[in-house]
Scaffold this active site. Structure first.
Site, short mmCIF file in Angstrom:
data_model
loop_
_atom_site.label_atom_id
_atom_site.label_comp_id
_atom_site.label_asym_id
_atom_site.label_seq_id
_atom_site.Cartn_x
_atom_site.Cartn_y
_atom_site.Cartn_z
N ASP A 221 -26.38 -36.46 -43.12
CA ASP A 221 -25.56 -37.05 -42.06
C ASP A 221 -26.40 -37.74 -40.98
O ASP A 221 -25.96 -37.89 -39.85
CB ASP A 221 -24.67 -35.98 -41.42
N LYS B 293 -31.73 -24.85 -30.32
CA LYS B 293 -30.75 -25.05 -29.24
C LYS B 293 -31.12 -24.33 -27.94
O LYS B 293 -30.43 -23.40 -27.50
CB LYS B 293 -29.35 -24.62 -29.72
N ASP C 58 -27.52 -38.72 -35.33
CA ASP C 58 -26.86 -37.67 -36.11
C ASP C 58 -25.37 -38.00 -36.10
O ASP C 58 -24.74 -37.97 -35.04
CB ASP C 58 -27.16 -36.33 -35.42
#
Ligand code: GTP
Length: 360
Positions: free
Chosen positions: A111, A162, A223
């Site tokens: 992706d 993250k 992305d």
């Protein structure tokens, strides 16, 4: 000749409703399933053998791409019985690889739209003698990504998934979703259980003293996991900002597929793509948007930075901005949908029933 694995088995939850019936890599971007761009770019970099690691809606890939010969590729498909995560998916296709243990294998997330110099990543891998090499890109706000700090030689020093606190944000380099693995490293991933390459394999390799090399390449990178990003990526392909040999037509302000019907006074701008059999009626304006096959944009509608699903209908004078309309949905005349509105596949919105509140 380097071979490649493409990870295309994710559920694509962030891209719903577009991914309810279509896996993310098969959603059309610039007129062809997004995966076509990645396959064509890999082929252009000299890759000939690609194994697709499928899971969610796995059955749709092979009927479309077949053995890959139309793209000059030899494609194989391996489907997981249960989703195995990114690392498990890589391990699950190992039996189809032809490379020797010390030879490099390319791996791509399915992706990512990028202008990455694929050959340079393989060269970096060979010259540094790394076990795994990663494409890194720099982003302004790295909080939603996996941070990958490196030392002065480019060797990876940590993986921070993250990060939230300012102290954790030690670099603006993020994992860009393209790797080179030595074949032997793929074989060392545990088989038959879910494994995350980002959360388990990479940190584990680092802790075990393996050589992981980062290559920062700051060309185009996006992305396409969210609707906003997907629409942006498709427009950038049409505009020629994102490179792909697979855009079906000349790059420019718009791409109108063969059997689409566009009224002479309709305005199409900003990398808009109009799919096969779609209709754009008089006075409509479509900017920076993707209109999939068979959709209808009625007279005077204004569509901006939005995605209109296959066979959907947008009523006269309706305004869409940053909206996603699922396949086959019907939005009646004189509505206004903005700021991330998502209409589910097949849903029906009556005329003049939705207004944007800050307008009142
Ligand atoms: P979201 O649900 O919106 O987060 O999307 P996603 O399911 O695609 O997850 P994510 O973007 O983290 O996945 C990164 C890449 O790995 C994508 O190309 C996915 O298709 C692929 N992927 C994720 N999980 C699996 C899996 O279990 N099996 C396979 N074969 N591929 C996977």
């Amino acid at each position: 000749m380097t071979e490649a694995i493409l990870l295309v088995g994710g559920k694509g939850t962030r891209l719903r409703p577009l991914t309810m019936h279509t896996p993310k890599p098969m959603v059309p971007a610039a007129g062809v399933p997004f995966l076509t761009h990645q396959l064509a770019r890999a082929r252009a970099a000299g890759v000939e053998h690609i194994v697709l690691a499928t899971s969610y809606l796995a059955e749709v890939f092979e009927p479309y791409f077949g053995d890959g010969s139309a793209l000059g590729l030899h494609l194989e498909y391996v489907t997981e019985v249960e989703p195995l995560g990114t690392g498990g998916a890589i391990r699950n296709v190992a039996s189809r690889l032809r490379s020797a243990p010390d030879e490099p294998v390319l791996i791509f997330n399915g992706d990512i739209l990028t202008g990455l110099d694929i050959e340079a990543l393989v060269d970096t891998h060979r010259t540094t003698g790394a076990d795994v090499s990663l494409h890194l890109t720099r982003v302004e706000d790295p909080r939603a990504f996996g941070l990958v700090p490196t030392d002065a030689t480019g060797r990876v020093t940590a993986f921070l998934e993250k990060p939230q606190t300012p102290e954790e944000i030690v670099t603006d380099q993020i994992n860009a979703g393209a790797y080179v693995f030595n074949r032997s490293v793929i074989d060392s991933i545990p088989a038959d259980r879910p494994v995350s390459v980002e959360r388990e394999t990479f940190p584990g390799l680092l802790a075990a003293g393996a050589h992981l090399q980062g290559m920062v390449d700051s060309t185009y990178w996006l992305d396409l996991g969210t609707p906003q990003a997907f629409v942006r990526g498709s427009a950038d392909l049409v505009l020629g900002r994102a490179p792909s040999p697979a855009v079906p037509g000349r790059c420019g302000d718009r791409l109108v597929l063969d059997t689409a019907e566009v009224a002479p006074d309709a305005k199409l701008t900003g990398g808009t793509v109009i799919g096969a059999g779609a209709v754009v009626e008089p006075g409509a304006r479509v900017d920076g948007s993707t209109v999939l096959d068979g959709a209808v944009i009625e007279a005077g509608a204004q569509v901006r930075d939005s995605l209109v699903g296959a066979g959907a209908r947008i009523g006269a004078r309706t305004v869409l901005e940053g909206a996603v309309i699922g396949d086959g949905a019907f939005v009646g005349a004189d509505n206004e949908l903005r700021a991330g509105a998502r209409i589910w596949c097949g849903a029906r919105i009556d005329a003049a029933s939705i207004r944007f509140s800050s307008d009142q």
